[in-house]
Design an enzyme around this catalytic site. Sequence first.
Site, PDB file in Angstrom:
ATOM      1  N   GLU A  52      97.888 118.235  47.619  1.00 24.69           N
ATOM      2  CA  GLU A  52      98.475 119.049  48.678  1.00 24.69           C
ATOM      3  C   GLU A  52      97.851 120.440  48.600  1.00 24.69           C
ATOM      4  O   GLU A  52      97.873 121.072  47.549  1.00 24.69           O
ATOM      5  CB  GLU A  52      99.987 119.202  48.498  1.00 24.69           C
ATOM      6  CG  GLU A  52     100.776 117.921  48.430  1.00 24.69           C
ATOM      7  CD  GLU A  52     102.236 118.211  48.081  1.00 24.69           C
ATOM      8  OE1 GLU A  52     102.660 119.383  48.179  1.00 24.69           O
ATOM      9  OE2 GLU A  52     102.938 117.272  47.692  1.00 24.69           O
ATOM     10  N   ASP A  63     109.987 127.673  48.090  1.00 30.64           N
ATOM     11  CA  ASP A  63     109.206 127.924  46.876  1.00 30.64           C
ATOM     12  C   ASP A  63     109.829 128.990  45.987  1.00 30.64           C
ATOM     13  O   ASP A  63     110.309 130.021  46.462  1.00 30.64           O
ATOM     14  CB  ASP A  63     107.786 128.339  47.253  1.00 30.64           C
ATOM     15  CG  ASP A  63     107.031 127.209  47.926  1.00 30.64           C
ATOM     16  OD1 ASP A  63     107.043 126.104  47.361  1.00 30.64           O
ATOM     17  OD2 ASP A  63     106.455 127.419  49.001  1.00 30.64           O
TER      18      ASP A  63
END
Length: 270
Positions: A52, A63
Site C-alpha cells: 500500500e 492514522d
Amino acid sequence: MTVASKLSETLAAAKAEGRAALIGYLPAGFPSVEGGIKAVRALIDGGCDIVEVGLPHSDPVLDGPTIQTADDIALRGGVKIKDVLRTVREVASATDAPVLVMTYWNPVDRYGTARFAADLAAAGGAGCILPDLPVEESEEWRKAAGEHGLDTVFVVAPSSKDPRLAEVTAAGTGFVYAAAVMGVTGSRAQVGSLAEDLVTRTRATTDLPVCVGLGVSTADQAAQVAGFADGVIVGSAFVQRILDAAGDEEAALAAVRTLAGELAAGVRRR
C-alpha cells in the site's frame, strides 16, 4: 493476468500455500520521493506480497502519531499526487506485487474522481483503500474504478454491526480491510482481542478475503493474525524503522527489508 485480477490472484495464491498474505504500507514521499520509492520496493524485496502506498494527508483521521509524522515529513518535502502516482508506477513496473493506494477521499475528490482512477490505472495500480469514504457516497468512485480495472477496498471496524458489515462488503472488491482495534494506526504490545470476532462476522457476509491491520508489528503478532485472517497488514512498524534510521538511507532500507522478512516468516508459521 489483468490488473483487475492481480490483487485477488495474489491473495488466492497465498491461500493456496496455506498461509495469509503479508501487506506492507508506507506513505509516498517519505523520507523523500526517491527514498520512498526505494523503501516500498524494499518491502517487496523483504517478503511483502502486496504493498500500500499512502497518499500523505494533513488530517489523517485513521492514522496515529507514527504515520502522522511520516505524512508531515512528506508534505513538508512537497509531495504531490503526481509523486504518489510516480511511486506506484516505479514500484509496479519493477515487481509483480499488486500496488494499492491508501488515501483519504478529499485529495481524490479534488483531483477528480475519473481522472484519479484513470491515472492510477495508467501507473499500474491495482486499486484503492478508502478508509473515510462512506459506501453510500462511493458510487461515482466505484464506477470509475470498475471502468479502469481497479479494486476498491473498504474498512470495517469492531464497532460495525452485522447489517453494516453486509453493506460495506457488498460494495467492495479485492479484500475487506478489518481494523483490529477501535482507534488509530500504530504498533501495539498485542493485537486487539476483537479482531478475530470481526473477521468471523465479516466472513459471514462475503466471500472476499478479510485482511487485518492496525497494531501488528512483530513476527509473533503476524503469526497470530495469520491464524484467523487472510492477510496481515503492517504499516506503522515499517515507518518507525525508517524514522529510527535517522536519515541513514541504507540503514533504513535494510531495516525495512529485515522486518518484512521477519513478518513474512511469521505469516508462514504452521
